[in-house]
Write an enzyme that holds these catalytic residues in place. Structure first.
Site, PDB file in Angstrom:
ATOM      1  N   TYR A 109      -8.996  -1.444   5.011  1.00  0.00           N
ATOM      2  CA  TYR A 109     -10.011  -1.351   3.960  1.00  0.00           C
ATOM      3  C   TYR A 109     -10.269   0.141   3.795  1.00  0.00           C
ATOM      4  O   TYR A 109     -10.949   0.759   4.602  1.00  0.00           O
ATOM      5  CB  TYR A 109     -11.272  -2.091   4.416  1.00  0.00           C
ATOM      6  CG  TYR A 109     -12.372  -2.207   3.380  1.00  0.00           C
ATOM      7  CD1 TYR A 109     -13.073  -1.092   2.950  1.00  0.00           C
ATOM      8  CD2 TYR A 109     -12.733  -3.438   2.867  1.00  0.00           C
ATOM      9  CE1 TYR A 109     -14.100  -1.198   2.031  1.00  0.00           C
ATOM     10  CE2 TYR A 109     -13.764  -3.563   1.939  1.00  0.00           C
ATOM     11  CZ  TYR A 109     -14.438  -2.442   1.525  1.00  0.00           C
ATOM     12  OH  TYR A 109     -15.453  -2.542   0.602  1.00  0.00           O
ATOM     13  N   TYR A 120     -16.756   3.453   6.891  1.00  0.00           N
ATOM     14  CA  TYR A 120     -15.301   3.410   7.051  1.00  0.00           C
ATOM     15  C   TYR A 120     -14.906   3.927   8.430  1.00  0.00           C
ATOM     16  O   TYR A 120     -14.116   3.291   9.152  1.00  0.00           O
ATOM     17  CB  TYR A 120     -14.639   4.244   5.956  1.00  0.00           C
ATOM     18  CG  TYR A 120     -13.158   4.443   6.134  1.00  0.00           C
ATOM     19  CD1 TYR A 120     -12.267   3.377   6.030  1.00  0.00           C
ATOM     20  CD2 TYR A 120     -12.634   5.716   6.395  1.00  0.00           C
ATOM     21  CE1 TYR A 120     -10.903   3.567   6.191  1.00  0.00           C
ATOM     22  CE2 TYR A 120     -11.274   5.915   6.552  1.00  0.00           C
ATOM     23  CZ  TYR A 120     -10.415   4.840   6.456  1.00  0.00           C
ATOM     24  OH  TYR A 120      -9.063   5.040   6.618  1.00  0.00           O
ATOM     25  N   ASP A 168      -4.191 -12.489   4.987  1.00  0.00           N
ATOM     26  CA  ASP A 168      -5.603 -12.168   4.782  1.00  0.00           C
ATOM     27  C   ASP A 168      -6.193 -11.735   6.127  1.00  0.00           C
ATOM     28  O   ASP A 168      -6.371 -12.550   7.031  1.00  0.00           O
ATOM     29  CB  ASP A 168      -6.337 -13.392   4.239  1.00  0.00           C
ATOM     30  CG  ASP A 168      -7.812 -13.129   3.969  1.00  0.00           C
ATOM     31  OD1 ASP A 168      -8.283 -12.009   4.270  1.00  0.00           O
ATOM     32  OD2 ASP A 168      -8.490 -14.050   3.481  1.00  0.00           O
ATOM     33  N   GLY A 225       0.816  -1.206   0.000  1.00  0.00           N
ATOM     34  CA  GLY A 225       0.000   0.000   0.000  1.00  0.00           C
ATOM     35  C   GLY A 225       0.851   1.257   0.000  1.00  0.00           C
ATOM     36  O   GLY A 225       2.091   1.215  -0.050  1.00  0.00           O
TER      37      GLY A 225
END
Length: 303
Positions: free
Chosen positions: A75, A138, A42, A15
């Site tokens: 996320y 979020y 994961d 990222g």
């Protein structure tokens, strides 16, 4: 005092922030660095996540290394989370708690959080103890992650940041740089204010935090210094790249409706970071100028 050597585990390694963490830690040859992306870890699979962390911790103990986990995974699809809050909650809410439980009594967890845990209605910078009042899925899931980390106890610190951009991946500054390079006009909201934060500087601060052997406060704020609107940031990008800033015009949030509400005010009070004796952030405009020295970012190309 700095404890060394360290066994580092970086999640979200591919990222935006993870890429800068990997680059920075590569310069510490005495330390052991494990960097895992989504394929390697994961965060929706609790059993697998715990097994990976236990193996990593066992390896660190065998080698006499101090474990530090920097959780840069999240996320981050803010609008998609409105329709998929269950998955966002696993990644942003539950996984950080599982990490904190495994690290409790065994090592330090540095968990990266966000300004979205606040309501965005303030007129002064949010202190670390401001009430959590997220307005989006979020934000709710990131707030859940903060609570899960706190509930696990141990040597864990939540670091809230905001408006992160850098050389890796897609971000607002890269998009504006691409438009500036093309001499293209752009309309940008002027009623959302925050603190742009260069991911390379943030990564350096997080590494410094991980290296601290002394106890650290459970919640810190770390953004670059100062505040500006998205419109002001876009104009700054155009100016830094020699494009005509008149090509950037202001608009309102109402003109660009999105599934998830955006905070109108995202400025975080960084006095807790300064009080902890950690490296002082640059003013956001200085950091932007340094970031735009990267040819890929200047041209709007991801690396």
């Amino acid at each position: 005092m700095t404890a060394a050597p360290v066994a580092w585990l970086v999640t979200g390694a591919r990222g935006q922030l993870g890429g800068d963490l990997r680059a920075l830690l590569a310069g510490r040859p005495a330390d052991d660095v494990t960097a895992l992306d989504r394929a390697g870890l994961d965060l929706t699979d609790e059993a697998r996540l715990r097994a990976v962390l236990r193996d990593w911790l066992a390896g660190a103990r065998r080698r006499g290394l101090r474990p530090v986990l920097v959780n840069a995974a999240a996320y981050t699809a803010v609008d998609a989370a409105e329709a998929d809050e269950e998955t966002a909650l696993l990644v942003n809410g539950r996984a950080p708690g599982w990490m904190a439980e495994e690290l409790a009594g065994a090592g330090r967890l540095v968990h990266v959080s966000t300004d979205y845990v606040f309501d965005g209605a303030a007129t002064e910078p949010y202190p670390v103890d401001a009430p959590l009042a997220p307005r989006s899925a979020y934000g709710r899931t990131k707030a859940a992650g903060e609570r899960a980390v706190a509930a696990a106890g141990g040597d864990a610190v939540v670091v809230r940041t905001a408006w992160v951009y850098g050389a890796h991946g897609a971000n607002f500054v890269r998009t504006m740089a691409g438009r500036a390079a093309a001499g293209a006009p752009v309309s940008v909201v002027d009623d959302q204010v925050g603190s742009p934060t260069w991911s390379a500087g943030l990564a350096a601060g997080l590494v410094a935090l991980g290296l601290r052997a002394e106890p650290v406060p459970p919640v810190l704020h770390r953004t670059d210094a100062g505040a500006v609107s998205w419109f002001g940031l876009a104009r700054a990008v155009y100016e830094e790249l020699g494009a005509d800033p008149v090509l950037v015009t202001p608009t309102t949030t109402a003109a660009f409706p999105r599934p998830a509400p955006r905070p109108a005010f995202s400025v975080l009070d960084g006095s807790s970071w300064d009080a902890a004796g950690l490296p002082a952030p640059q003013p956001w405009r200085e950091a932007l100028r340094a970031a735009l020295a990267d040819p890929g970012l200047r041209a709007g190309r991801p690396i």
